[in-house]
Motif scaffolding. Structure first.
Motif, PDB file in Angstrom:
ATOM      1  N   LEU A 152      37.002  22.697 -38.632  1.00  0.00           N
ATOM      2  CA  LEU A 152      37.527  22.693 -37.263  1.00  0.00           C
ATOM      3  C   LEU A 152      39.037  22.975 -37.225  1.00  0.00           C
ATOM      4  O   LEU A 152      39.524  23.761 -36.399  1.00  0.00           O
ATOM      5  N   ALA A 153      39.768  22.344 -38.127  1.00  0.00           N
ATOM      6  CA  ALA A 153      41.231  22.522 -38.160  1.00  0.00           C
ATOM      7  C   ALA A 153      41.587  23.982 -38.449  1.00  0.00           C
ATOM      8  O   ALA A 153      42.543  24.517 -37.889  1.00  0.00           O
ATOM      9  N   ASP A 154      40.802  24.631 -39.322  1.00  0.00           N
ATOM     10  CA  ASP A 154      41.077  26.033 -39.652  1.00  0.00           C
ATOM     11  C   ASP A 154      40.747  26.945 -38.465  1.00  0.00           C
ATOM     12  O   ASP A 154      41.433  27.939 -38.229  1.00  0.00           O
ATOM     13  N   LEU A 155      39.690  26.581 -37.749  1.00  0.00           N
ATOM     14  CA  LEU A 155      39.325  27.366 -36.565  1.00  0.00           C
ATOM     15  C   LEU A 155      40.455  27.306 -35.538  1.00  0.00           C
ATOM     16  O   LEU A 155      40.866  28.335 -34.993  1.00  0.00           O
ATOM     17  N   LEU A 156      40.982  26.121 -35.313  1.00  0.00           N
ATOM     18  CA  LEU A 156      42.065  25.978 -34.332  1.00  0.00           C
ATOM     19  C   LEU A 156      43.312  26.754 -34.776  1.00  0.00           C
ATOM     20  O   LEU A 156      43.967  27.409 -33.965  1.00  0.00           O
TER      21      LEU A 156
ATOM     22  N   ALA B   2      30.375  17.954 -26.818  1.00  0.00           N
ATOM     23  CA  ALA B   2      29.311  17.199 -27.471  1.00  0.00           C
ATOM     24  C   ALA B   2      29.847  15.952 -28.171  1.00  0.00           C
ATOM     25  O   ALA B   2      29.241  14.880 -28.098  1.00  0.00           O
ATOM     26  N   GLU B   3      30.980  16.104 -28.847  1.00  0.00           N
ATOM     27  CA  GLU B   3      31.495  14.998 -29.667  1.00  0.00           C
ATOM     28  C   GLU B   3      32.317  14.008 -28.864  1.00  0.00           C
ATOM     29  O   GLU B   3      32.333  12.829 -29.165  1.00  0.00           O
ATOM     30  N   LYS B   4      33.061  14.517 -27.909  1.00  0.00           N
ATOM     31  CA  LYS B   4      33.973  13.647 -27.163  1.00  0.00           C
ATOM     32  C   LYS B   4      33.968  14.021 -25.686  1.00  0.00           C
ATOM     33  O   LYS B   4      34.849  14.759 -25.215  1.00  0.00           O
ATOM     34  N   PRO B   5      32.996  13.526 -24.957  1.00  0.00           N
ATOM     35  CA  PRO B   5      32.914  13.871 -23.521  1.00  0.00           C
ATOM     36  C   PRO B   5      34.206  13.533 -22.777  1.00  0.00           C
ATOM     37  O   PRO B   5      34.533  14.186 -21.778  1.00  0.00           O
TER      38      PRO B   5
ATOM     39  N   ILE C  14      40.078  16.787 -33.950  1.00  0.00           N
ATOM     40  CA  ILE C  14      40.312  17.021 -35.377  1.00  0.00           C
ATOM     41  C   ILE C  14      40.832  15.740 -36.054  1.00  0.00           C
ATOM     42  O   ILE C  14      40.437  15.408 -37.168  1.00  0.00           O
ATOM     43  N   ARG C  15      41.690  15.040 -35.351  1.00  0.00           N
ATOM     44  CA  ARG C  15      42.246  13.799 -35.914  1.00  0.00           C
ATOM     45  C   ARG C  15      41.122  12.805 -36.250  1.00  0.00           C
ATOM     46  O   ARG C  15      41.146  12.144 -37.273  1.00  0.00           O
ATOM     47  N   ASP C  16      40.112  12.768 -35.361  1.00  0.00           N
ATOM     48  CA  ASP C  16      39.015  11.818 -35.561  1.00  0.00           C
ATOM     49  C   ASP C  16      37.905  12.372 -36.442  1.00  0.00           C
ATOM     50  O   ASP C  16      37.124  11.624 -37.022  1.00  0.00           O
ATOM     51  N   GLU C  17      37.778  13.702 -36.481  1.00  0.00           N
ATOM     52  CA  GLU C  17      36.655  14.330 -37.216  1.00  0.00           C
ATOM     53  C   GLU C  17      37.228  15.338 -38.213  1.00  0.00           C
ATOM     54  O   GLU C  17      36.994  16.539 -38.105  1.00  0.00           O
ATOM     55  N   LYS C  18      37.971  14.815 -39.191  1.00  0.00           N
ATOM     56  CA  LYS C  18      38.706  15.702 -40.119  1.00  0.00           C
ATOM     57  C   LYS C  18      37.806  16.658 -40.886  1.00  0.00           C
ATOM     58  O   LYS C  18      38.204  17.764 -41.221  1.00  0.00           O
ATOM     59  N   ASP C  19      36.587  16.211 -41.208  1.00  0.00           N
ATOM     60  CA  ASP C  19      35.718  17.023 -42.062  1.00  0.00           C
ATOM     61  C   ASP C  19      34.673  17.804 -41.272  1.00  0.00           C
ATOM     62  O   ASP C  19      33.698  18.276 -41.848  1.00  0.00           O
TER      63      ASP C  19
END
Ligand SMILES: [Fe+2]
Ligand SMILES: [Fe+2]
Length: 187
Positions: free
Chosen positions: A5-9, A72-75, A146-151
Motif C-alpha cells: 500500500l505504501a508503495d502504491l501511494l 473496506a478497511e476503514k469506513p 498505511i500507518r495502521d496496516e503497514k503490511d
C-alpha cells in the motif's frame, strides 16, 4: 501483481508530479492561443495522448483500488469518496473532448480558438482541483490506513502498465513530448 500500500501511494504521488508537468505544458499552450499565436498542436495532442493512455487508464483506476481498500478497511476514512468515481469520469470525458478538438484541427476541420481554449482551460482546472483534493485530503487519509496496516498489499494486476513517458521504458512516440518536458524544466 500486488503492491505494498505504501508503495502504491508513493507511485500515485509521483504520477501527480508528472501530471502537473503536463498541465503546466498545456497551460503554456493555452496562453499562446490566447495571445493569438499558433500553438504546438502536436504537443497538445501528445499531452492528451499521455493523459488518456496513462492517467485515465492506469493512474485513476489504481486510485480507485486504493479508495476501495480505504472504504473496506476503514469506513471512517471513506467520507466523500463516492465523489471520486464521477470526477474521474468527468476528467476522462473532458480529456477526450480536448483530444477530439486537436485531432479535428489536425484533420483540417474548423475548430474555433475559443472552443479549444475553453475545453483546455476546463480540463486543466478540473484536473488540478481534483489532484489538490487528493493531495490535501484523500492521500493523507490513505496515510492513516498505511500507518495502521503497514503490511497490506493491494492487487493492481489489471493496471500495472509502466508509465510510457516517465517510466523506465520510454515509448519512442513520446520523444517530442520529452524534449518539451526537458526544456520546461530548464527554463
Ligand atoms: Fe484521482
Ligand atoms: Fe490522482
Amino acid at each position: 501483481m500486488t503492491i505494498l500500500l505504501a508503495d502504491l501511494l508513493r507511485d500515485l504521488r509521483e504520477d501527480h508530479r508528472n501530471m502537473a508537468i503536463m498541465l503546466d505544458l498545456l497551460s503554456q499552450q493555452i496562453d499562446h492561443i490566447r495571445d493569438g499565436e499558433r500553438p504546438d498542436y502536436e504537443l497538445i495532442h501528445d499531452i492528451m495522448r499521455y493523459m488518456t493512455v496513462y492517467s485515465d487508464a492506469v493512474h485513476h483506476p489504481k486510485e480507485d483500488v486504493l479508495y476501495s481498500a480505504m472504504r473496506a478497511e476503514k469506513p471512517e476514512l471513506a467520507e466523500g469518496l463516492e465523489r471520486v468515481g464521477p470526477e474521474h469520469r468527468d476528467i476522462g470525458e473532458s480529456g477526450e473532448a480536448l483530444r477530439n478538438d486537436v485531432e479535428a484541427v489536425a484533420s483540417g476541420a474548423a475548430v474555433t480558438r475559443e472552443r479549444l481554449v475553453e475545453d483546455a482551460t476546463h480540463y486543466v482546472h478540473t484536473l488540478r482541483k481534483h489532484m489538490a483534493w487528493e493531495e490535501e485530503d484523500l492521500f493523507r487519509r490513505a496515510n492513516d490506513l498505511i500507518r495502521d496496516e503497514k503490511d497490506m498489499f493491494i492487487d493492481i494486476s489489471n493496471f500495472d502498465q509502466l508509465d510510457p513517458v516517465f517510466g523506465p521504458e520510454r515509448e519512442h512516440s513520446f520523444e517530442n513530448l520529452l524534449r518539451n518536458i526537458k526544456s520546461l524544466s530548464a527554463s
